[in-house]
Design a protein around this motif. Structure first.
Motif, short mmCIF file in Angstrom:
data_model
loop_
_atom_site.label_atom_id
_atom_site.label_comp_id
_atom_site.label_asym_id
_atom_site.label_seq_id
_atom_site.Cartn_x
_atom_site.Cartn_y
_atom_site.Cartn_z
N LEU A 44 0.86 -1.18 0.00
CA LEU A 44 0.00 0.00 0.00
C LEU A 44 0.89 1.23 0.00
N ALA A 45 0.37 2.32 -0.54
CA ALA A 45 1.13 3.57 -0.57
C ALA A 45 0.26 4.70 -0.04
N PHE A 46 0.90 5.68 0.56
CA PHE A 46 0.20 6.85 1.07
C PHE A 46 0.05 7.87 -0.03
N TRP A 136 3.74 -2.66 3.82
CA TRP A 136 3.22 -3.98 3.47
C TRP A 136 2.27 -4.40 4.59
N VAL A 137 1.09 -4.90 4.21
CA VAL A 137 0.13 -5.41 5.20
C VAL A 137 -0.20 -6.86 4.87
N LYS A 138 -0.47 -7.63 5.92
CA LYS A 138 -0.78 -9.04 5.73
C LYS A 138 -2.14 -9.22 5.07
N THR A 151 -11.01 -1.01 10.72
CA THR A 151 -10.87 0.25 9.99
C THR A 151 -9.41 0.63 9.78
N HIS A 152 -8.54 0.12 10.65
CA HIS A 152 -7.10 0.38 10.52
C HIS A 152 -6.37 -0.95 10.38
N LEU A 153 -5.48 -1.01 9.42
CA LEU A 153 -4.74 -2.24 9.15
C LEU A 153 -3.38 -2.20 9.84
N PRO A 154 -3.04 -3.24 10.60
CA PRO A 154 -1.70 -3.29 11.17
C PRO A 154 -0.67 -3.50 10.05
N LYS A 162 -0.05 1.40 11.90
CA LYS A 162 -1.38 1.09 11.36
C LYS A 162 -1.72 2.12 10.29
N VAL A 163 -2.50 1.68 9.29
CA VAL A 163 -2.91 2.58 8.21
C VAL A 163 -4.42 2.47 7.98
#
Length: 189
Positions: A44-46, A136-138, A151-154, A162-163
């Motif tokens: 993922l990117a911001f 990177w998120v699982k 709502t937030h991904l570790p 978290k994002v």
């Protein structure tokens, strides 16, 4: 009868004009994943744009004459800071697309090699980089967000810890999952 004939004539002329000008290509992007230690991680990117300020998969607008796959690959390259060396036959490895209704955003899925988020964020390698952070998120975390259980991904690699997904990215990824393009089960297990 004259009104119907005029309407048909207008429709044909409009269709001809669009065909001659070239149809506007749809925006597209890639949900990139890697297999690391037996689990899928998604990149993922911001997006720092004032109306976004959130995280999502990599993608954007098409340039003139591009197909959805070409747009997705170009945008992935640019928005990943040109960190990935993709094989020549990469287009044949794309899964998809899933097309989001309304804006026509095309989501593809692609397995890529693992590159640490800090390495992706090193000095700018591309001139058109719009993103400024990567994580990177699982798979399980992404699936929880798509199912609205979180709502937030570790984050597994990168910062912050978290994002929060940008709503349009969340919606297009959910559509890709529902269409069978983005796997519901971890593709690395």
């Amino acid at each position: 009868m004259t009104t119907i004939t005029s309407a048909i004539r207008f429709a044909v002329l409009s269709l001809t004009a669009v065909t001659c000008m070239g149809a506007v290509a749809s925006p597209a992007g890639i949900a990139a994943f890697t297999c690391e230690k037996g689990s899928a991680l998604y990149l993922l990117a911001f997006d720092p744009a004032p109306r976004r300020q959130a995280w999502g998969h990599l993608g954007g607008r098409a340039e003139s004459g591009e197909t959805g796959a070409q747009t997705a690959l170009r945008e992935f390259r640019e928005e990943s800071n040109c960190a990935f060396e993709l094989p020549v036959d990469v287009a044949t490895r794309l899964i998809g697309p899933s097309i989001f209704p309304g804006n026509g955003f095309q989501t593809f899925v692609l397995q890529v090699p693992f590159i640490e988020a800090a390495t992706i964020a090193q000095a700018r390698q591309c001139k058109d980089v719009e993103r400024n952070q990567w994580v990177w998120v699982k798979h399980e975390a992404l699936e929880a967000a798509l199912s609205l259980r979180a709502t937030h991904l570790p984050v597994s690699d990168g910062t912050p810890e978290k994002v929060h997904l940008w709503r349009p990215s969340l919606d297009s990824l959910r559509k890709a999952r529902d269409d069978g393009v983005l796997p519901t089960k971890d593709p690395c297990k």
